[in-house]
Design a protein around this motif. Structure first.
Motif, PDB file in Angstrom:
ATOM      1  N   MET A  38     -13.328  50.642  44.678  1.00  0.00           N
ATOM      2  CA  MET A  38     -14.742  50.935  44.965  1.00  0.00           C
ATOM      3  C   MET A  38     -15.578  51.114  43.699  1.00  0.00           C
ATOM      4  SD  MET A  38     -15.128  53.166  48.432  1.00  0.00           S
ATOM      5  CE  MET A  38     -16.799  53.619  48.114  1.00  0.00           C
TER       6      MET A  38
ATOM      7  N   ASN B   6     -12.449  56.339  45.148  1.00  0.00           N
ATOM      8  CA  ASN B   6     -12.594  55.650  46.432  1.00  0.00           C
ATOM      9  C   ASN B   6     -12.931  56.686  47.491  1.00  0.00           C
ATOM     10  OD1 ASN B   6     -11.974  53.094  45.472  1.00  0.00           O
ATOM     11  ND2 ASN B   6      -9.792  53.376  45.810  1.00  0.00           N
TER      12      ASN B   6
ATOM     13  N   ARG C  21     -16.121  47.652  42.123  1.00  0.00           N
ATOM     14  CA  ARG C  21     -17.075  46.804  42.851  1.00  0.00           C
ATOM     15  C   ARG C  21     -18.509  47.267  42.620  1.00  0.00           C
ATOM     16  NH1 ARG C  21     -13.407  46.976  48.029  1.00  0.00           N
ATOM     17  NH2 ARG C  21     -12.041  45.254  47.544  1.00  0.00           N
TER      18      ARG C  21
END
Length: 84
Positions: free
Chosen positions: A54, A74, A57
């Protein structure tokens, strides 16, 4: 004026280089991705801003480091990850 170039980013969770036959003579067959790769740039080195998916990204989408975006774990937030 030349034609504008298009950028397509394919992102899959836990997809390693050795799962795509366009990266060499591997015991897998990915003919559709191979056909796309023949017309595109293939990156043979990649680095990420975090070992977690996460934060990486979000860094990729925003262009900022995880500690700048606040996405360092995350999940919904850091309180979800702390053991106490």
């Amino acid at each position: 004026m030349s034609q504008p170039q298009h950028v397509i980013v394919l992102m899959a969770d836990q997809l390693r280089w050795d799962a795509l036959s366009c990266y060499g003579d591997l015991p897998v067959a990915t003919p559709n991705i191979d056909a796309l790769a023949e017309e595109c740039v293939i990156f043979d080195r990649a680095y990420c801003s975090s070992p977690l998916c996460m934060p990486t990204r979000i860094s990729m989408y925003s262009g900022k480091w995880p500690h700048t975006t606040g996405a360092i774990v995350n999940g919904n937030g850091i309180e979800d990850e702390l053991p106490y």
